[in-house]
Scaffold this motif. Sequence first.
Motif, PDB file in Angstrom:
ATOM      1  N   THR A 138       0.834  -1.196   0.000  1.00 39.42           N
ATOM      2  CA  THR A 138       0.000   0.000   0.000  1.00 39.42           C
ATOM      3  C   THR A 138       0.871   1.248   0.000  1.00 39.42           C
ATOM      4  OG1 THR A 138      -1.651  -1.196   1.307  1.00 39.42           O
ATOM      5  CG2 THR A 138      -1.907   1.169   1.152  1.00 39.42           C
ATOM      6  N   LYS A 139       0.451   2.256  -0.752  1.00 35.90           N
ATOM      7  CA  LYS A 139       1.221   3.490  -0.858  1.00 35.90           C
ATOM      8  C   LYS A 139       0.265   4.681  -0.931  1.00 35.90           C
ATOM      9  CE  LYS A 139       4.810   3.418  -3.489  1.00 35.90           C
ATOM     10  NZ  LYS A 139       5.864   3.664  -2.481  1.00 35.90           N
ATOM     11  N   LEU A 140       0.647   5.791  -0.301  1.00 30.62           N
ATOM     12  CA  LEU A 140      -0.108   7.031  -0.408  1.00 30.62           C
ATOM     13  C   LEU A 140       0.490   7.904  -1.512  1.00 30.62           C
ATOM     14  CD1 LEU A 140      -0.776   8.115   3.292  1.00 30.62           C
ATOM     15  CD2 LEU A 140      -2.273   6.884   1.737  1.00 30.62           C
ATOM     16  N   ILE A 141      -0.390   8.426  -2.359  1.00 29.36           N
ATOM     17  CA  ILE A 141       0.046   9.240  -3.487  1.00 29.36           C
ATOM     18  C   ILE A 141      -0.732  10.554  -3.489  1.00 29.36           C
ATOM     19  CG2 ILE A 141       0.113   9.429  -6.012  1.00 29.36           C
ATOM     20  CD1 ILE A 141       0.423   6.417  -6.142  1.00 29.36           C
ATOM     21  N   GLN A 142      -0.014  11.661  -3.641  1.00 31.26           N
ATOM     22  CA  GLN A 142      -0.660  12.959  -3.814  1.00 31.26           C
ATOM     23  C   GLN A 142      -0.893  13.152  -5.312  1.00 31.26           C
ATOM     24  OE1 GLN A 142       1.467  16.329  -2.193  1.00 31.26           O
ATOM     25  NE2 GLN A 142      -0.432  17.486  -1.892  1.00 31.26           N
ATOM     26  N   TYR A 143      -2.148  13.138  -5.717  1.00 32.36           N
ATOM     27  CA  TYR A 143      -2.527  13.075  -7.128  1.00 32.36           C
ATOM     28  C   TYR A 143      -3.056  14.425  -7.599  1.00 32.36           C
ATOM     29  CZ  TYR A 143      -4.546  10.887 -11.330  1.00 32.36           C
ATOM     30  OH  TYR A 143      -4.860  10.524 -12.625  1.00 32.36           O
ATOM     31  N   ASP A 144      -2.761  14.768  -8.865  1.00 28.68           N
ATOM     32  CA  ASP A 144      -3.069  16.107  -9.362  1.00 28.68           C
ATOM     33  C   ASP A 144      -4.269  16.164 -10.304  1.00 28.68           C
ATOM     34  OD1 ASP A 144      -1.933  14.697 -11.393  1.00 28.68           O
ATOM     35  OD2 ASP A 144      -0.500  16.248 -11.992  1.00 28.68           O
ATOM     36  N   ARG A 145      -4.977  15.048 -10.468  1.00 23.31           N
ATOM     37  CA  ARG A 145      -6.139  15.065 -11.366  1.00 23.31           C
ATOM     38  C   ARG A 145      -7.395  14.681 -10.572  1.00 23.31           C
ATOM     39  NH1 ARG A 145      -4.984  12.094 -16.963  1.00 23.31           N
ATOM     40  NH2 ARG A 145      -6.923  13.190 -17.417  1.00 23.31           N
ATOM     41  N   ASP A 173      -8.317   4.037  -2.800  1.00 22.85           N
ATOM     42  CA  ASP A 173      -9.185   4.748  -1.860  1.00 22.85           C
ATOM     43  C   ASP A 173      -8.853   6.226  -1.936  1.00 22.85           C
ATOM     44  OD1 ASP A 173     -10.549   2.488  -0.657  1.00 22.85           O
ATOM     45  OD2 ASP A 173      -8.618   1.976   0.241  1.00 22.85           O
ATOM     46  N   VAL A 174      -9.888   7.050  -1.919  1.00 20.98           N
ATOM     47  CA  VAL A 174      -9.720   8.495  -2.006  1.00 20.98           C
ATOM     48  C   VAL A 174      -9.771   9.100  -0.610  1.00 20.98           C
ATOM     49  CG1 VAL A 174     -10.655  10.647  -2.919  1.00 20.98           C
ATOM     50  CG2 VAL A 174     -10.728   8.567  -4.302  1.00 20.98           C
ATOM     51  N   GLY A 175      -8.780   9.941  -0.286  1.00 13.80           N
ATOM     52  CA  GLY A 175      -8.731  10.602   1.010  1.00 13.80           C
ATOM     53  C   GLY A 175      -9.081  12.067   0.903  1.00 13.80           C
ATOM     54  N   GLY A 176      -8.271  12.923   1.524  1.00 12.95           N
ATOM     55  CA  GLY A 176      -8.547  14.355   1.530  1.00 12.95           C
ATOM     56  C   GLY A 176      -8.360  14.993   0.163  1.00 12.95           C
ATOM     57  N   LYS A 181      -5.481  23.651  -4.289  1.00  7.54           N
ATOM     58  CA  LYS A 181      -4.268  23.200  -4.972  1.00  7.54           C
ATOM     59  C   LYS A 181      -4.583  22.188  -6.068  1.00  7.54           C
ATOM     60  CE  LYS A 181      -1.310  23.846  -0.913  1.00  7.54           C
ATOM     61  NZ  LYS A 181      -0.370  23.161   0.050  1.00  7.54           N
ATOM     62  N   ASP A 182      -5.866  21.812  -6.182  1.00  9.67           N
ATOM     63  CA  ASP A 182      -6.300  20.834  -7.180  1.00  9.67           C
ATOM     64  C   ASP A 182      -5.529  19.514  -7.022  1.00  9.67           C
ATOM     65  OD1 ASP A 182      -7.942  19.989  -9.219  1.00  9.67           O
ATOM     66  OD2 ASP A 182      -6.506  20.525 -10.780  1.00  9.67           O
ATOM     67  N   THR A 183      -5.473  19.001  -5.790  1.00  4.79           N
ATOM     68  CA  THR A 183      -4.800  17.736  -5.498  1.00  4.79           C
ATOM     69  C   THR A 183      -5.675  16.880  -4.585  1.00  4.79           C
ATOM     70  OG1 THR A 183      -3.630  18.669  -3.578  1.00  4.79           O
ATOM     71  CG2 THR A 183      -2.481  18.715  -5.697  1.00  4.79           C
ATOM     72  N   VAL A 184      -5.413  15.594  -4.606  1.00  4.22           N
ATOM     73  CA  VAL A 184      -6.137  14.646  -3.765  1.00  4.22           C
ATOM     74  C   VAL A 184      -5.155  13.588  -3.278  1.00  4.22           C
ATOM     75  CG1 VAL A 184      -6.787  13.284  -5.789  1.00  4.22           C
ATOM     76  CG2 VAL A 184      -8.078  13.031  -3.660  1.00  4.22           C
ATOM     77  N   VAL A 185      -5.374  13.089  -2.071  1.00  5.48           N
ATOM     78  CA  VAL A 185      -4.530  12.028  -1.524  1.00  5.48           C
ATOM     79  C   VAL A 185      -5.198  10.686  -1.798  1.00  5.48           C
ATOM     80  CG1 VAL A 185      -3.467  11.047   0.543  1.00  5.48           C
ATOM     81  CG2 VAL A 185      -3.628  13.529   0.284  1.00  5.48           C
ATOM     82  N   LEU A 186      -4.469   9.798  -2.467  1.00  2.00           N
ATOM     83  CA  LEU A 186      -4.978   8.473  -2.807  1.00  2.00           C
ATOM     84  C   LEU A 186      -4.194   7.414  -2.041  1.00  2.00           C
ATOM     85  CD1 LEU A 186      -5.238   8.786  -6.706  1.00  2.00           C
ATOM     86  CD2 LEU A 186      -7.026   9.229  -5.009  1.00  2.00           C
ATOM     87  N   ARG A 187      -4.907   6.412  -1.559  1.00  2.00           N
ATOM     88  CA  ARG A 187      -4.248   5.243  -0.974  1.00  2.00           C
ATOM     89  C   ARG A 187      -4.352   4.116  -2.003  1.00  2.00           C
ATOM     90  NH1 ARG A 187      -6.428   3.625   4.652  1.00  2.00           N
ATOM     91  NH2 ARG A 187      -8.273   3.088   3.428  1.00  2.00           N
ATOM     92  N   VAL A 188      -3.217   3.768  -2.570  1.00  2.00           N
ATOM     93  CA  VAL A 188      -3.169   2.808  -3.672  1.00  2.00           C
ATOM     94  C   VAL A 188      -2.686   1.454  -3.161  1.00  2.00           C
ATOM     95  CG1 VAL A 188      -2.124   2.286  -5.894  1.00  2.00           C
ATOM     96  CG2 VAL A 188      -2.728   4.642  -5.326  1.00  2.00           C
ATOM     97  N   THR A 189      -3.491   0.426  -3.393  1.00  2.00           N
ATOM     98  CA  THR A 189      -3.102  -0.948  -3.074  1.00  2.00           C
ATOM     99  C   THR A 189      -2.679  -1.624  -4.362  1.00  2.00           C
ATOM    100  OG1 THR A 189      -4.716  -1.016  -1.273  1.00  2.00           O
ATOM    101  CG2 THR A 189      -3.852  -3.124  -2.052  1.00  2.00           C
TER     102      THR A 189
END
Length: 212
Positions: A138-145, A173-176, A181-189
Amino acid sequence: MEELFSLTFGDTLIRFFICIVVNWSIIHFLYYRKSHRNDFYFTFMLMTVAIFFLVYFMMGMDRGKATMGVGLGLFGIFSIMRYRTDAMPVREMTYLFLIVCLSVVHAMAEDFGELLVVDMLTVTAIVICEMRFKVHATKLIQYDRVELTKPEKREELIADLESRTGLKIMKIDVGGIDFLKDTVVLRVTYDADHTSDVDGLFRVRKSQWREV
């Protein structure tokens, strides 16, 4: 000096050697093979030594008082780890609990036959679970779309993330969401040869997560 190397203490050293071998085998061949976390490898091995001798010297007291002392001591240890350290992944916490339990059992055991049976049953159970249930990384990614986090665009989101990260994604999974800033935190499995805990850079409350 004679009491130190008495027959009783000699049996204790044998049980300590068995404890080290069993716990090292579990850590090295079962835990570390997937996680490759040197920090937890270090922690588990030293916890084995510390817990074994802690319980052993507690057992020097009256039997009934020793049982209560061991219980209070372990409660204190887990309280410190729970409230004074960063969140520990479930898999690591499970292995830590196993390591602590086996160290206690080896320190308190009086029959070598029972001890070996407990060791074999424990190792067998771990092997079966590791083979039967695959733990994905599992990894957290700060996504720009942000627009791709809509449920109807799930396939497009996965395709974009796989092309940009090179990972074989199993779940998202979508977080905050930060609209400024037009970004979202994703938890990617994702599927990987070894597991890892999620990155600790982003802090998102559990209630904020939703599956895409």
